[in-house]
Structure formats: C-alpha cells, structure tokens
Write an enzyme that holds these catalytic residues in place. Sequence first.
Site, short mmCIF file in Angstrom:
data_model
loop_
_atom_site.label_atom_id
_atom_site.label_comp_id
_atom_site.label_asym_id
_atom_site.label_seq_id
_atom_site.Cartn_x
_atom_site.Cartn_y
_atom_site.Cartn_z
CD GLU A 1 13.12 1.07 9.42
OE1 GLU A 1 13.66 2.04 9.98
OE2 GLU A 1 13.63 -0.05 9.36
CD GLU B 1 10.27 13.47 10.52
OE1 GLU B 1 9.09 13.13 10.60
OE2 GLU B 1 11.17 12.72 10.10
CB CYS C 1 13.33 9.10 7.73
SG CYS C 1 14.40 8.03 6.77
CE LYS D 1 -1.96 3.05 1.88
NZ LYS D 1 -1.72 4.44 1.45
P1 NAD Z 1 2.49 8.81 6.81
O1 NAD Z 1 2.65 8.10 8.11
O2 NAD Z 1 1.49 9.89 6.72
O3 NAD Z 1 2.09 7.76 5.67
C1 NAD Z 1 2.90 6.63 5.41
C2 NAD Z 1 2.02 5.53 4.86
O4 NAD Z 1 1.17 5.05 5.89
C3 NAD Z 1 1.11 5.96 3.73
O5 NAD Z 1 1.02 4.93 2.78
C4 NAD Z 1 -0.23 6.18 4.43
O6 NAD Z 1 -1.32 6.05 3.56
C5 NAD Z 1 -0.18 5.07 5.46
N1 NAD Z 1 -1.00 5.30 6.65
C6 NAD Z 1 -1.19 6.45 7.33
N2 NAD Z 1 -2.00 6.24 8.39
C7 NAD Z 1 -2.32 4.92 8.39
C8 NAD Z 1 -3.13 4.09 9.22
N3 NAD Z 1 -3.79 4.58 10.27
N4 NAD Z 1 -3.23 2.78 8.93
C9 NAD Z 1 -2.56 2.27 7.87
N5 NAD Z 1 -1.80 3.00 7.03
C10 NAD Z 1 -1.67 4.31 7.28
O7 NAD Z 1 3.94 9.30 6.40
P2 NAD Z 1 4.35 10.19 5.13
O8 NAD Z 1 3.91 11.59 5.40
O9 NAD Z 1 3.93 9.52 3.88
O10 NAD Z 1 5.94 10.10 5.20
C11 NAD Z 1 6.71 10.96 5.96
C12 NAD Z 1 7.15 10.30 7.24
O11 NAD Z 1 7.82 9.08 6.96
C13 NAD Z 1 8.14 11.14 8.00
O12 NAD Z 1 7.82 11.19 9.36
C14 NAD Z 1 9.45 10.42 7.79
O13 NAD Z 1 10.41 10.64 8.78
C15 NAD Z 1 9.02 9.01 7.71
N6 NAD Z 1 10.03 8.21 7.02
C16 NAD Z 1 10.78 7.32 7.74
C17 NAD Z 1 11.78 6.58 7.12
C18 NAD Z 1 12.64 5.59 7.89
O14 NAD Z 1 13.26 4.73 7.27
N7 NAD Z 1 12.69 5.67 9.20
C19 NAD Z 1 12.01 6.75 5.76
C20 NAD Z 1 11.22 7.66 5.07
C21 NAD Z 1 10.23 8.38 5.71
#
Ligand code: NAD
Length: 516
Positions: A274, A409, A308, A199
């Site tokens: 992550e 962040e 991230c 997803k």
């Molecule tokens: P997000 O959490 O909004 O979304 C990530 C994914 O999760 C999307 O596909 C979203 O549709 C899904 N999602 C959101 N809520 C959900 C729920 N309740 N149930 C199931 N799925 C759900 O994150 P984003 O805005 O897309 O990405 C940015 C974030 O990702 C930042 O905080 C960044 O630090 C983090 N990130 C972490 C890493 C790492 O390796 N640690 C790498 C890249 C990004």
Amino acid sequence: MSRSPSSAPENDANLERPGAAVNKIEKFPMYIDAEWCESSSGRWFDTKNPYTGDVWAQLPEANETDVNRAVEAAHRAFTSGPWATMTPSDRGLLLHRLGDVIAANARYLAELEVRDNGKLMVEMLGQMKYLPRWFQYYGGLADKIEGAVTPIDKAGMFHYVTYEPMGVVGAITPWNSPLLLTVWKLAPALAAGNTVVIKPSEFASASMIGFAKLFEEAGFPKGVVNVVTGFGQEAGGALVGHPLVKRIAFTGGNIGGRKISEAAAHQFKRVSLELGGKSPHIIFGDADLPAAIKGVISGIFAACGQTCMAGSRLLLHSSIHDEFVEKLVERMEQARLGDPFEETTDIGPIATEAQLRKILDYVEIGKSEGAVCVLGGKKATGLNCGRGWFFEPTIFTGVTNDMRIAREEVFGPVLSIMKFESDDEAIEIANDTPFGLSAGFWTQDLARAMSLPKRIRAGTVWVNSYRVVSYMAPFGGMGQSGFGRENGAAAIHEYLETKSVFINPKSSISNPFTLQ
Ligand code: NAD
C-alpha cells in the site's frame, strides 16, 4: 533483559497523559513472545513530539537477533500451542474480545498517537473508537472461511478446495496512522489463523507498544502477536528476509516498497504494497460548492496532507475556478494551527522535521516551475505553534500536470490546482499519473456520478465525498500506488493459501505416463 508484562508499560489507561510529565522520557519496551524486552544490543532510539520538538519517549532498536526471536516465537505459536489448535469460532471470539479491550482503551491509544505523530486528538480518538469494528467484522468472518466440494470431472474421484493460514505474517507500517493501518493487516491475518510480527515506523512506535498490552488483556496466547521496534533497513529488512515469514503486508512509501518487493522476490514471498498517491479531486461546474470546499479541505489539509489518499491535485472546472479558489483561500486563512490536543485546533504539526523540510523543498520546486503560490508556502510560527514543526496550508494555482508538484507525492498540506473545460479533459488529467490510489469528484448530475467512476484509474473513488474508509470497503492501489487490497470480506483471502485436494477411493492410476 525482559520484564514482566504487567510491569512494562509505565503508562496505563488510568495514568497521566503519555509524555505529559515535564522532562520525563518514557521507555516503551518491545513485545516478543509475551515478554517486554529491550533490544539484545541494549540500544534505544528517541522519538520526538512534533508539537514541542522534544524527545518524549525511547524505544528499543531491534536488530536481526531480536527479529529472529520474534519470528521464531510467532512460528512456534503457529505450529504448536493453543493458537494452532484453536477452532475458528474461538479465534473469532478472541478477536471480538480484543475489540472490546481496544474500545475501553481508545483514549489512551489516541493520546499516544497524538504525542508521537502530531495528528489531531479529535481525529485519532475517532480512529481508535472505530478500530474495534475491524476485529468484530473479521472475528465474524473467522468461522465462515468455507471451502467447496467440486463436481470434479474425474469419474469416482472426490475433490475439495480448502483454505489454510499461511504462517507468520510480517506487518510493516508507516507513521501517519500507525494503529489504523496495522489493524487493517492484523485483523484479517489473525482471523485467517496466522501469527504476526509487527514492525511499526521508527517515527511512531509508541502506540503500537500501548496496543500490544491489549493482546494480553484480551487473552491471546503468547507469540501470536509480536512487536519489534527499530529502523527500516535493519529491523524491517530482517523481517522481510526471514525464511519463516511467509507473507509481508507493507504500507509506506515507494522507495521502501520497492526494496521490500525486491527482497521478498528472492524468496518468492507473497507481498501486499500500500504505497503513495497523487490523488485527483475534481470539482465539476454543477457541484454543491460549499460542500465541495469542505471536501477539498478534508482531502488535503486534514492531517496536514500526510495521508496516502490526500487529494493533492485539485481539478476545477473553468466556470467555477476563480470563485472556488477565492472561497477556499478565505476559509483556509481562518484555519487554526496549534496544539493537536486542543479541540479548537484545525491543523496540527507535521510529524517529523525531515518531512517539514521535504514540504518546504516542494514549495520551492513549485515556485521555480512557475506555479503561483496564493496561500501559505512557509513554516508556520504563529502564537499557538510553539516550537512545533508547523507548515502553513499552501495553495498553488496555475499548475500544469507535468510539474513535479503535480506528479510527486509531497505528503504535506500543499494543494496543486489545475483548470479543465470538459469531462474528458478532467478524466485525462486525473488518469495522467503514475499513481492510482484514490480519486474524488463532485457533481449534482446523476449520470456523471454513475458513469465516471469506471473511467478513473484508482482503487477508490469518492463521489460527493472524500477520505471515507470502512472495514467493509476494499482499499488499495493501482500502478505505483501498489497492489493487494485491505478491508472488505475478500481481504481475508490475502492471508490464506488455497489447497486443492483430490481423493481417489479406488487407489487407481489408468496410465502412469499421462496426465490423469
Ligand atoms: P516508509 O516507507 O519510509 O516507512 C514505512 C515503514 O517501512 C516503516 O516501518 C519503515 O521502517 C519501513 N521500511 C522502510 N524501508 C524499509 C526496508 N528497506 N525494509 C523493510 N522495512 C522498511 O514510509 P513512511 O514515511 O513511514 O510513510 C509515508 C508513506 O506511506 C507515504 O508515501 C504514504 O503515501 C504511504 N502510505 C500509504 C498508505 C496506503 O494505504 N496506500 C497509507 C498510509 C501511508
């Protein structure tokens, strides 16, 4: 409705740049059980190009019914069909073949990513060309998942340990490096023999659909990999909650991560998270300053700080503070904002309008907390920025580690600079954060380079470098940056169950009322 795979993606490696056609909105159907399909509701959602602000593509809005169908297809592929009986060596070969197909389509995939999330073509092309390594590395590991025979302490008993795939893995990914972060999950999960439902982020799903086309080309049996597009709560939530999904691999923000962790806990489902970071980047007085300046730029201004691992807290030794700030500002004043497809562009747009607003809010917070904005701080509107969602590279000095711009962040090109006097003070500030994803420091002192990494609480530490990743190097967080590790040989065990088998050739139980 479903369409045949060959007719589905309207763009191909040989066709025009995705989204390039004026006024043409492309449709990217999702991929379930080797069929290209719409959502059962018939609903589609828009995805916008951050450089123009225009809708350039539409994706099916998957609901619970669609997710169920994908999970059931993945479960069928896991329990019956060619994947279930394939030898690990053949699985490995298939992963290698996928790597070759990706290499042949790297430019096409990179173009989709740039169109969707605004990152620089030069970076995305580099990432796409690097992706095959994950499939080669984990493809090589597929037939080296060896169990063990134990010299068990039970007379006459034979005991061995074996590792088995878990079943259906749900991979939920963010928008900032959609394919790279998917592949970190997909390659070890497939090498271990699982099947997968992906997803991707609702803000950057197109490249995942372009990628799905390649599974078929590589020869993966149907149902082994499925892609559902849609929103977090509805599609992502249905995936996490499905009882046939045995493992969730999530990369994203802390809010989503917490919800997923809680939902998975109801079924005691294994999860890796992550999450975000607020990584410290320390420059000691003896550092090679020109190199360190480049390192700092790569840490916070590359990809507009939407990573991230962004080195968003810069800790400068007082002896070099003023000179470093002056040179960094001077260099960043020359950074070229513009079309992410142009090779001469240093900084592209912010991926979403909402993210742009969030960055602006944090800049106001920083100012109100008393930090001094010495560069940027506004939406960028230069000649090359068009109607895009650009933000000026922004630098704050006089930050203290209790300010919100030092603790939360931002996920944007906003650098918070602090001063320190001693190594102990630098380490104390570096570790004073709820996160623990990554950290970097610059020094020419070998003793410091060798001794400090173990004092820093972070999953990855870079010395005299920053933002280096490899398929061989475990990556993941401590504290609120999450748990679990991706990459490296051990990551394959994140997708395996351990089984302990006792065989008693004599069929005997000494005393049925005691532990044997
Ligand atoms: P997000 O959490 O909004 O979304 C990530 C994914 O999760 C999307 O596909 C979203 O549709 C899904 N999602 C959101 N809520 C959900 C729920 N309740 N149930 C199931 N799925 C759900 O994150 P984003 O805005 O897309 O990405 C940015 C974030 O990702 C930042 O905080 C960044 O630090 C983090 N990130 C972490 C890493 C790492 O390796 N640690 C790498 C890249 C990004």
